[in-house]
Scaffold this motif. Structure first.
Motif, PDB file in Angstrom:
ATOM      1  N   MET A   1       0.932  -1.338   0.049  1.00 31.43           N
ATOM      2  CA  MET A   1      -0.245  -0.419   0.344  1.00 31.43           C
ATOM      3  C   MET A   1       0.681   1.385   0.121  1.00 31.43           C
ATOM      4  O   MET A   1       2.254   1.453   0.335  1.00 31.43           O
ATOM      5  CB  MET A   1      -1.128  -0.277   0.797  1.00 31.43           C
ATOM      6  N   MET A   2       0.662   2.434  -1.110  1.00 32.28           N
ATOM      7  CA  MET A   2       1.327   3.588  -0.948  1.00 32.28           C
ATOM      8  C   MET A   2       0.193   4.396  -0.998  1.00 32.28           C
ATOM      9  O   MET A   2      -0.593   4.092  -2.347  1.00 32.28           O
ATOM     10  CB  MET A   2       1.911   3.590  -2.274  1.00 32.28           C
ATOM     11  N   LYS A   3       0.121   5.657  -0.217  1.00 31.61           N
ATOM     12  CA  LYS A   3      -0.287   6.666  -0.408  1.00 31.61           C
ATOM     13  C   LYS A   3       0.255   8.140  -0.497  1.00 31.61           C
ATOM     14  O   LYS A   3       1.592   8.186   0.621  1.00 31.61           O
ATOM     15  CB  LYS A   3      -1.259   6.736   0.672  1.00 31.61           C
ATOM     16  N   TYR A   4      -0.206   8.650  -1.237  1.00 30.79           N
ATOM     17  CA  TYR A   4       0.492  10.230  -1.148  1.00 30.79           C
ATOM     18  C   TYR A   4       0.524  11.237  -0.158  1.00 30.79           C
ATOM     19  O   TYR A   4      -1.002  11.207  -0.041  1.00 30.79           O
ATOM     20  CB  TYR A   4       0.580  11.224  -2.779  1.00 30.79           C
ATOM     21  N   VAL A   5       0.310  11.944   0.621  1.00 28.70           N
ATOM     22  CA  VAL A   5      -0.228  12.850   1.755  1.00 28.70           C
ATOM     23  C   VAL A   5      -0.360  14.244   0.745  1.00 28.70           C
ATOM     24  O   VAL A   5       0.713  14.915   0.430  1.00 28.70           O
ATOM     25  CB  VAL A   5       0.852  12.452   2.555  1.00 28.70           C
ATOM     26  N   HIS A   6      -1.306  14.638   1.576  1.00 23.54           N
ATOM     27  CA  HIS A   6      -1.680  15.987   0.844  1.00 23.54           C
ATOM     28  C   HIS A   6      -2.354  16.894   1.837  1.00 23.54           C
ATOM     29  O   HIS A   6      -3.795  16.538   1.776  1.00 23.54           O
ATOM     30  CB  HIS A   6      -1.525  16.704  -1.028  1.00 23.54           C
ATOM     31  N   THR A   7      -2.006  17.520   2.085  1.00 25.31           N
ATOM     32  CA  THR A   7      -2.406  19.345   3.279  1.00 25.31           C
ATOM     33  C   THR A   7      -2.276  20.231   2.681  1.00 25.31           C
ATOM     34  O   THR A   7      -1.867  20.520   2.722  1.00 25.31           O
ATOM     35  CB  THR A   7      -2.150  18.364   4.647  1.00 25.31           C
ATOM     36  N   LYS A   8      -3.780  21.561   2.980  1.00 28.17           N
ATOM     37  CA  LYS A   8      -3.612  22.776   2.874  1.00 28.17           C
ATOM     38  C   LYS A   8      -3.445  23.453   3.869  1.00 28.17           C
ATOM     39  O   LYS A   8      -3.164  24.523   3.994  1.00 28.17           O
ATOM     40  CB  LYS A   8      -4.511  22.959   2.321  1.00 28.17           C
ATOM     41  N   GLU A   9      -3.033  22.756   5.046  1.00 29.64           N
ATOM     42  CA  GLU A   9      -2.697  22.848   6.318  1.00 29.64           C
ATOM     43  C   GLU A   9      -0.856  22.757   6.067  1.00 29.64           C
ATOM     44  O   GLU A   9      -0.713  23.364   7.450  1.00 29.64           O
ATOM     45  CB  GLU A   9      -2.569  22.281   7.237  1.00 29.64           C
ATOM     46  N   ILE A  21       4.675  10.640   2.048  1.00 31.97           N
ATOM     47  CA  ILE A  21       3.951   9.228   1.678  1.00 31.97           C
ATOM     48  C   ILE A  21       3.700   8.160   2.306  1.00 31.97           C
ATOM     49  O   ILE A  21       4.791   8.269   3.284  1.00 31.97           O
ATOM     50  CB  ILE A  21       5.502   9.124   0.404  1.00 31.97           C
ATOM     51  N   VAL A  22       3.101   7.956   3.258  1.00 30.23           N
ATOM     52  CA  VAL A  22       2.710   6.472   3.372  1.00 30.23           C
ATOM     53  C   VAL A  22       2.862   5.509   2.864  1.00 30.23           C
ATOM     54  O   VAL A  22       2.499   5.117   1.495  1.00 30.23           O
ATOM     55  CB  VAL A  22       1.477   6.419   3.924  1.00 30.23           C
ATOM     56  N   VAL A  23       3.908   4.904   3.208  1.00 33.98           N
ATOM     57  CA  VAL A  23       3.947   2.920   3.182  1.00 33.98           C
ATOM     58  C   VAL A  23       4.045   1.944   3.529  1.00 33.98           C
ATOM     59  O   VAL A  23       4.947   1.636   4.808  1.00 33.98           O
ATOM     60  CB  VAL A  23       5.819   3.739   1.870  1.00 33.98           C
ATOM     61  N   ASN A  24       2.744   1.058   3.622  1.00 31.15           N
ATOM     62  CA  ASN A  24       2.818   0.299   4.622  1.00 31.15           C
ATOM     63  C   ASN A  24       2.354   1.190   5.561  1.00 31.15           C
ATOM     64  O   ASN A  24       1.447   1.925   5.782  1.00 31.15           O
ATOM     65  CB  ASN A  24       3.582  -0.970   4.681  1.00 31.15           C
ATOM     66  N   ASN A  25       3.030   1.045   6.487  1.00 36.48           N
ATOM     67  CA  ASN A  25       2.198   1.299   8.133  1.00 36.48           C
ATOM     68  C   ASN A  25       3.821   2.836   8.342  1.00 36.48           C
ATOM     69  O   ASN A  25       3.499   3.163   9.863  1.00 36.48           O
ATOM     70  CB  ASN A  25       2.066   0.724   9.215  1.00 36.48           C
ATOM     71  N   LEU A  26       4.567   3.128   7.518  1.00 33.01           N
ATOM     72  CA  LEU A  26       5.093   4.481   7.812  1.00 33.01           C
ATOM     73  C   LEU A  26       4.703   5.602   6.753  1.00 33.01           C
ATOM     74  O   LEU A  26       5.014   5.146   5.854  1.00 33.01           O
ATOM     75  CB  LEU A  26       6.954   3.641   7.457  1.00 33.01           C
ATOM     76  N   PHE A  27       4.876   6.619   7.539  1.00 31.15           N
ATOM     77  CA  PHE A  27       5.130   7.726   6.857  1.00 31.15           C
ATOM     78  C   PHE A  27       6.708   8.263   6.270  1.00 31.15           C
ATOM     79  O   PHE A  27       7.172   8.662   7.845  1.00 31.15           O
ATOM     80  CB  PHE A  27       4.128   8.710   7.638  1.00 31.15           C
ATOM     81  N   PHE A  28       6.823   8.658   5.643  1.00 33.35           N
ATOM     82  CA  PHE A  28       8.510   9.436   5.674  1.00 33.35           C
ATOM     83  C   PHE A  28       7.819  10.623   4.618  1.00 33.35           C
ATOM     84  O   PHE A  28       7.250  10.997   4.277  1.00 33.35           O
ATOM     85  CB  PHE A  28       8.981   8.643   4.003  1.00 33.35           C
ATOM     86  N   SER A  29       8.235  12.102   5.635  1.00 30.49           N
ATOM     87  CA  SER A  29       7.733  13.110   4.741  1.00 30.49           C
ATOM     88  C   SER A  29       8.698  13.921   4.299  1.00 30.49           C
ATOM     89  O   SER A  29      10.016  13.321   4.556  1.00 30.49           O
ATOM     90  CB  SER A  29       7.619  14.326   6.384  1.00 30.49           C
ATOM     91  N   SER A  30       9.049  14.783   3.639  1.00 32.26           N
ATOM     92  CA  SER A  30       9.637  15.428   2.523  1.00 32.26           C
ATOM     93  C   SER A  30      10.597  16.649   3.072  1.00 32.26           C
ATOM     94  O   SER A  30       9.077  16.790   4.445  1.00 32.26           O
ATOM     95  CB  SER A  30       8.789  16.446   1.737  1.00 32.26           C
ATOM     96  N   GLY A  31      11.494  16.934   3.395  1.00 33.03           N
ATOM     97  CA  GLY A  31      11.682  17.884   4.147  1.00 33.03           C
ATOM     98  C   GLY A  31      11.349  18.993   4.528  1.00 33.03           C
ATOM     99  O   GLY A  31      10.022  19.459   3.574  1.00 33.03           O
TER     100      GLY A  31
END
Length: 125
Positions: A1-9, A21-31
């Protein structure tokens, strides 16, 4: 499972990447740098910039289904190692009892001439 994260906040990505990006149960943020959610660069001192970076991190973590308490690793990039004490003081306000692994490095230059940038890896609940 892979999901891109986007928020206007949090500020939109300023290049060909996602806020995280979320991969399985881990979230990796961009700097995250001290841009406000509407893309305006905060030009204050390193403490003010670090607080803005944490506001951005909290927003992308929330969107990913994670929190500061689920962060397992943080990487801190600072323009000047002489600012380490001040950055560390603000960092400690957000990670007081929960203390994820961390690296901190001085870099020659950051995007938009920021004084600090932080990226995290977190567990998604």
């Amino acid at each position: 499972m892979m999901k891109y994260v986007h928020t206007k906040e949090a500020p939109a990505a300023i290049g060909p990447y996602s806020q995280g990006i979320v991969v399985n149960n881990l979230f990796f943020s961009s700097g995250q740098i001290p841009l406000t959610a509407d893309g305006v660069m905060l030009t204050g001192n390193v403490k003010e910039q670090t607080h803005q970076v944490f506001a951005n991190l909290k927003a992308v973590l929330k969107e990913a289904g994670a929190t500061l308490e689920t962060v397992v690793k943080a990487t801190v990039f600072i323009k000047n190692m002489d600012d380490f004490t001040e950055v560390n003081e603000v960092y400690g306000e957000y990670f007081s009892t929960h203390k994820p692994a961390r690296s901190c490095v001085e870099v020659a230059r950051l995007p938009k001439d920021a004084l600090v940038e932080i990226e995290v890896v977190a567990l998604v609940k």
